[in-house]
Design a protein around this motif. Structure first.
Motif, PDB file in Angstrom:
ATOM      1  N   GLU A  25       1.939   3.954   5.919  1.00  0.00           N
ATOM      2  CA  GLU A  25       2.501   4.873   4.922  1.00  0.00           C
ATOM      3  C   GLU A  25       1.577   4.981   3.705  1.00  0.00           C
ATOM      4  OE1 GLU A  25       5.983   7.210   3.473  1.00  0.00           O
ATOM      5  OE2 GLU A  25       5.418   6.455   5.447  1.00  0.00           O
ATOM      6  N   THR A  28      -1.713   6.973   4.619  1.00  0.00           N
ATOM      7  CA  THR A  28      -1.535   8.418   4.776  1.00  0.00           C
ATOM      8  C   THR A  28      -1.239   9.108   3.451  1.00  0.00           C
ATOM      9  OG1 THR A  28       0.791   8.074   5.382  1.00  0.00           O
ATOM     10  CG2 THR A  28      -0.791   8.288   7.181  1.00  0.00           C
ATOM     11  N   LEU A  52       4.165   5.481  15.207  1.00  0.00           N
ATOM     12  CA  LEU A  52       3.186   5.993  14.241  1.00  0.00           C
ATOM     13  C   LEU A  52       2.748   7.405  14.607  1.00  0.00           C
ATOM     14  CD1 LEU A  52       0.913   2.837  13.744  1.00  0.00           C
ATOM     15  CD2 LEU A  52       2.797   3.609  12.302  1.00  0.00           C
ATOM     16  N   ARG A  55       5.769   9.785  13.815  1.00  0.00           N
ATOM     17  CA  ARG A  55       6.131   9.879  12.398  1.00  0.00           C
ATOM     18  C   ARG A  55       5.034  10.531  11.569  1.00  0.00           C
ATOM     19  NH1 ARG A  55       9.946   7.734   9.164  1.00  0.00           N
ATOM     20  NH2 ARG A  55       9.419   7.687   6.960  1.00  0.00           N
ATOM     21  N   TYR A  56       3.779  10.199  11.869  1.00  0.00           N
ATOM     22  CA  TYR A  56       2.680  10.682  11.032  1.00  0.00           C
ATOM     23  C   TYR A  56       1.875  11.789  11.705  1.00  0.00           C
ATOM     24  CZ  TYR A  56       4.044   6.619   8.414  1.00  0.00           C
ATOM     25  OH  TYR A  56       4.790   5.711   7.701  1.00  0.00           O
ATOM     26  N   MET A 365       1.974  16.106   4.355  1.00  0.00           N
ATOM     27  CA  MET A 365       2.502  14.750   4.436  1.00  0.00           C
ATOM     28  C   MET A 365       2.157  13.947   3.187  1.00  0.00           C
ATOM     29  SD  MET A 365       1.976  11.904   7.424  1.00  0.00           S
ATOM     30  CE  MET A 365       2.587  13.064   8.634  1.00  0.00           C
ATOM     31  N   HIS A 369       4.897  12.290   0.679  1.00  0.00           N
ATOM     32  CA  HIS A 369       4.831  10.865   0.323  1.00  0.00           C
ATOM     33  C   HIS A 369       4.820  10.688  -1.187  1.00  0.00           C
ATOM     34  CE1 HIS A 369       4.443   9.861   4.389  1.00  0.00           C
ATOM     35  NE2 HIS A 369       3.142   9.788   4.506  1.00  0.00           N
TER      36      HIS A 369
END
Length: 693
Positions: A25, A28, A52, A55-56, A365, A369
Motif C-alpha cells: 500500500e 503504490t 495484490l 487489489r492493486y 490509485m 491512497h
C-alpha cells in the motif's frame, strides 16, 4: 537502480501477510510501477499475490513473480550448493527489477521448506538483491518478555548478516500487552520498531472458507453472506432459550440438521440484530424440510445455511483447526489488515525510510491512497443520511476498518442494524440516529424555524421538515455534531444540497456554490469545474468558480494552473461567450494575482504542450493546465462524461465548494469506492475549514 524492499521473518506463524500488504500500500502511494517477487514458492495458488494483483491492478505477468519452487530449490542447493541457488534467484529477480521502479520481495515462509538456515538465506538474498529488509516477528501466545527478546534478536540476526534493516515489526501480540511491549521496545533498537496486536477478524475463517474446507453444501445464502468472518462457534444441542443466550456476534451456529427449532431461532435472532450471526452449519448430512428453509430465507435473506456430512464432534475438530487467510476472495479482511497496519505503524516515517524513487506521475490509485491517508491524519466525523442503503453500509465498513473517519448513520436504528446484519457488515461503534425519534429533533426544529422565519416557517412545520434525513444531517453539521455530510446515493442532487443552501449557506467570500470533479487520468489528476451545479454562470460567477476550484485543487495536492476554457484561444475570437470568459479571467487576476491563469483558451491548448507551443508559446499555463473551468454546465457536464467514458478516467465528485461547511452529493449510480472517496474528500474539506477558523 530499482529500489526494493524485502519483507521476511524468523519463523512461521508471524502473520506477515499484514505487513506485506501494508508495505505494498505504501509503495503504490509513491510510485506507479511496483513489481512483486517471491524467491521461493510452494505448489498451488499463491493467495497473497492473487490478492495484490486484484487489489492493486497489477499488470505483471504471474510467471515472472516466482523464482523457484521449494522442492526444486532444495534439490538445487543439495546438488550444486547455496551459491548456485542464490545465483539463479538473483538472475530471476533482476528480470523483474528492470521493468519496475520498485520491487516488493516476499521472503520465504519458514514452513515445510526443507532448507537449512532459512534466515541466513533470506539475508543473503536481500543483500544480493540490494534490498532493504523489514523483519517481522510473530508474538502470538508469547509472553511480553519472550516477544521483547525475539524482536531484539531478529534485528541483530539480520544486521549481523550485513542487511540494511529499515524497521522491525512485531505482529500478533496479545492486545492487552501491546502498549507495554511497544513502550519497552521504544529506543531499544537503532531502527524503528512497531508493534501490532493480534486481530481475531484476520485469523477468523469466512463462511465460504469453512464450506470449502468441510466439503459443505450451501443450502441458503448469497456471496455477501458467505464472505462473513466467523468469529466464534456455538454448538447447538440444548433447548432454544439456552442457545439464544449463548449466541455471540459473528458466531457460526453448529447444530444437527434435524433441529429446525434451533435453525429458525438462530436466524430470527440474527434478523433482530441480537446478535447478528455469521450463519448456520448443519451436521449429519440432514437438512430441514422445504417449508423451514423457505421460512429461514425470509427471516434472514442472504445468511448462509450450510450442510456437511460429518457429525458434530469431528466437525468441531476441523473447525477449530481452521484459520482465515488473506486472499483475493476476502477483500474485507484486506481492509481490516490495512487498517491495523496504518493504525500501529508510522506509515509516513516508513515511507521516508523506504524513499522509493518518485515517478512524477499521479495515477488514480495513488490519488485515492492519498485521499485516505490525508483524511486519516486528522480524523473527522461525517454523517451519512442514507443509513439503510447497501452501498453506504459497505462503504461505511471500509471507512471504519481503514480508520479514515468517524461516522454517524441516519435512519431507524433497528432497520439499519438489520440491514447491516443481513449484509454481514460490522458497524463497530458507529453512532446511529433516527431523526424521527431523536431527542435532537425539537432543538433542530427551533433552529430551522429561526433560520427560515423570513419564509414563514413555524416550529410546527419545521418539526416535520427536520425529520427528513438530509435536513437532519445538515443541521448536525451546522450545529457542530458532525464535520461534514455525504448523501445522494438514493436522493436527488436537489434533495441533498437544498438543505445546505438554506441552513449552512455560502462563505462570505463566495457568491455562489459550485462544484468540481477530480478527473483521474492514467498519469495525472485534473480538476474540472463547474460540471454539476451552475447552468450558465456570468463573468462574476465564473471568476468565483475559478478561484474556488483553485483552492480546492490545492487542498488535495494539485498545483493550480487555471485554464478558462472557450472555443477560441487568446485574442483570436470574439463574441458574447468569449467576452464572458475573458472578463472572468481578468477578474481572477485582479482578485488573486498569485494564481496562474490563462483565458480564454481551448481545451487542447490547455492540456497538450505541442498545441500550446503553437497557440500560446509563452504562457505558464498553456499545455500544463491542472484546473479547467468550463464556461457553462452544458459544456462541462458533457466534457467530463466524454473524458470519463472514452479515456477510461475515474471521475471523483462532484465536490461542492463555497459552502461554510462541507456537504457533498453522490451520483445515484455511485459505487462503494466512489462513496469512500467522497467521504474522505469531505473529511479533508472539514480539516481545511477547521484550520481556517
Amino acid at each position: 537502480m530499482t529500489r526494493s524492499v524485502y519483507v521476511t521473518g524468523i519463523d512461521r506463524g508471524d502473520g506477515r501477510q499484514v505487513v506485506e500488504l501494508g508495505v505494498m500500500e505504501l509503495l503504490t502511494r509513491q510510485v506507479d510501477r511496483v513489481g512483486v517477487f517471491r524467491p521461493l514458492v510452494h505448489d498451488g495458488p499463491d493467495r497473497l499475490f492473487e490478492l495484490l494483483r486484484a487489489r492493486y491492478r497489477l499488470g505483471q505477468d504471474p510467471a515472472t513473480v516466482y523464482g523457484l519452487g521449494y522442492q526444486e530449490a532444495s534439490a538445487l542447493q543439495a546438488e550444486k550448493g547455496t551459491d548456485e541457488l542464490v545465483s539463479v534467484l538473483v538472475d530471476r529477480f533482476h528480470r523483474v527489477a528492470r521493468d519496475y521502479d520498485v520491487v516488493l520481495v516476499l521472503g520465504t515462509d519458514f514452513a515445510d521448506t526443507q532448507l537449512p538456515d532459512e534466515l541466513a538465506l533470506n539475508a543473503r538474498l536481500a543483500n544480493e538483491f540490494g534490498a532493504s529488509v523489514i523483519p517481522v516477528v510473530g508474538g502470538r501466545r508469547q509472553s511480553a518478555r519472550s516477544v521483547l527478546a525475539e524482536t531484539r534478536n531478529a534485528y541483530r540476526a539480520y544486521d549481523s548478516l550485513g542487511c540494511d534493516v529499515l524497521a522491525v515489526i512485531t505482529n500478533r501480540v496479545a492486545r492487552e500487552a501491546r502498549d507495554e511491549i511497544a513502550a519497552q521496545l521504544q529506543d531499544r533498537l537503532p531502527v524503528p520498531c512497531w508493534v501490532l496486536p493480534d486481530e481475531p477478524a484476520l485469523s477468523a475463517p469466512t463462511v465460504a472458507q469453512i464450506t470449502q474446507a468441510l466439503g459443505g453444501r450451501v443450502l441458503l445464502g448469497d456471496d455477501a453472506g458467505l464472505a462473513r468472518d466467523v468469529l466464534d462457534f456455538v454448538f447447538g444441542g440444548a433447548m432454544l432459550p439456552n442457545l439464544l443466550k449463548a449466541l455471540t456476534p459473528g458466531c457460526l451456529v453448529v447444530t444437527p440438521g434435524d433441529r429446525a427449532d434451533l435453525v429458525v431461532g438462530s436466524l430470527a435472532a440474527h434478523s433482530a440484530g441480537t446478535p447478528p450471526i455469521a450463519g448456520v452449519l448443519l451436521t449429519l448430512n440432514e437438512q430441514p424440510g422445504e417449508e423451514i428453509l423457505t421460512l429461514a430465507a425470509r427471516l434472514a435473506p442472504g445468511t448462509p445455511v450450510i450442510s456437511v456430512t460429518g457429525s458434530s464432534f469431528p466437525t468441531a475438530a476441523q473447525l477449530f483447526s481452521l484459520e482465515g487467510k488473506l486472499n483475493a476472495a476476502t477483500p474485507r479482511k484486506a481492509e481490516t489488515a490495512l487498517g491495523l497496519f496504518e493504525r500501529y505503524v508510522d506509515t509516513t516515517g516508513l515511507s521516508k525510510r523506504v524513499s522509493a524513487p518518485s515517478s512524477g506521475r499521479v495515477t488514480p490509485m495513488m490519488f485515492e491512497h492519498k485521499l485516505l491517508e490525508q483524511a486519516r491524519a486528522d480524523k473527522r466525523r461525517v454523517v451519512l443520511p442514507e443509513g439503510t442503503e447497501e452501498r453506504v453500509l459497505r462503504a461505511a465498513e471500509v471507512l471504519l476498518r481503514r480508520g479514515v473517519c468517524d461516522l454517524t448513520l441516519l435512519g431507524p436504528e433497528d432497520a439499519v442494524r438489520k440491514k447491516a446484519a443481513d449484509l454481514g457488515v460490522d458497524l463497530g461503534d458507529t453512532l446511529l440516529i433516527d431523526p424521527a425519534t431523536s431527542e435532537l429533533r425539537d432543538s433542530f426544529a427551533e433552529k430551522y424555524a429561526q433560520l427560515r422565519a423570513h419564509k414563514g416557517v413555524t416550529v410546527e412545520l419545521a418539526y416535520d421538515v427536520v425529520s427528513d434525513v438530509n435536513y437532519f444531517g445538515t443541521l448536525m453539521v451546522q450545529e457542530g455534531l458532525a464535520d461534514g455530510m455525504v448523501s445522494g446515493s438514493v436522493h436527488s442532487t436537489a434533495a441533498t444540497i437544498r438543505p445546505a443552501f438554506e441552513i449552512i449557506k455560502t462563505k462570505p467570500e463566495a457568491s455562489i456554490v459550485s462544484s468540481v470533479f477530480f478527473m483521474c487520468l492514467a498519469d495525472k489528476v485534473l480538476v474540472y469545474g463547474d460540471c454539476a451545479v451552475n447552468p450558465d454562470p456570468n463573468a462574476e460567477q465564473l471568476a468565483d468558480i475559478a478561484i474556488q476550484s483553485a483552492t480546492t485543487a490545492a487542498q488535495f495536492g494539485v498545483e493550480p494552473r487555471i485554464a478558462m476554457l472557450s472555443y477560441s484561444t487568446g485574442t483570436s475570437g470574439s463574441g458574447a461567450d468569449v467576452d464572458k470568459v475573458r472578463e472572468a479571467t481578468e477578474l481572477v487576476r485582479s482578485r488573486r494575482p498569485d494564481l496562474l491563469i490563462e483565458g480564454p483558451i481551448q481545451y487542447d491548448a490547455a492540456v497538450e504542450p505541442t498545441v500550446a507551443a503553437t497557440k500560446l508559446p509563452c504562457s505558464p499555463v498553456a499545455g500544463q493546465a491542472t484546473v479547467l473551468v468550463f464556461p457553462d454546465l452544458n459544456t462541462g457536464n458533457n466534457t467530463y462524461k466524454a473524458v470519463q467514458r472514452s479515456a477510461g478516467a475515474i471521475a471523483v465528485g462532484p465536490v461542492l465548494q463555497g459552502l461554510r461547511k462541507p456537504v457533498n452529493d453522490l451520483s445515484r449510480g455511485a459505487l462503494v469506492q466512489d462513496i469512500v472517496n467522497t467521504v474522505a474528500i469531505t473529511a479533508i474539506q472539514a480539516q481545511a475549514e477547521s484550520a481556517a477558523r
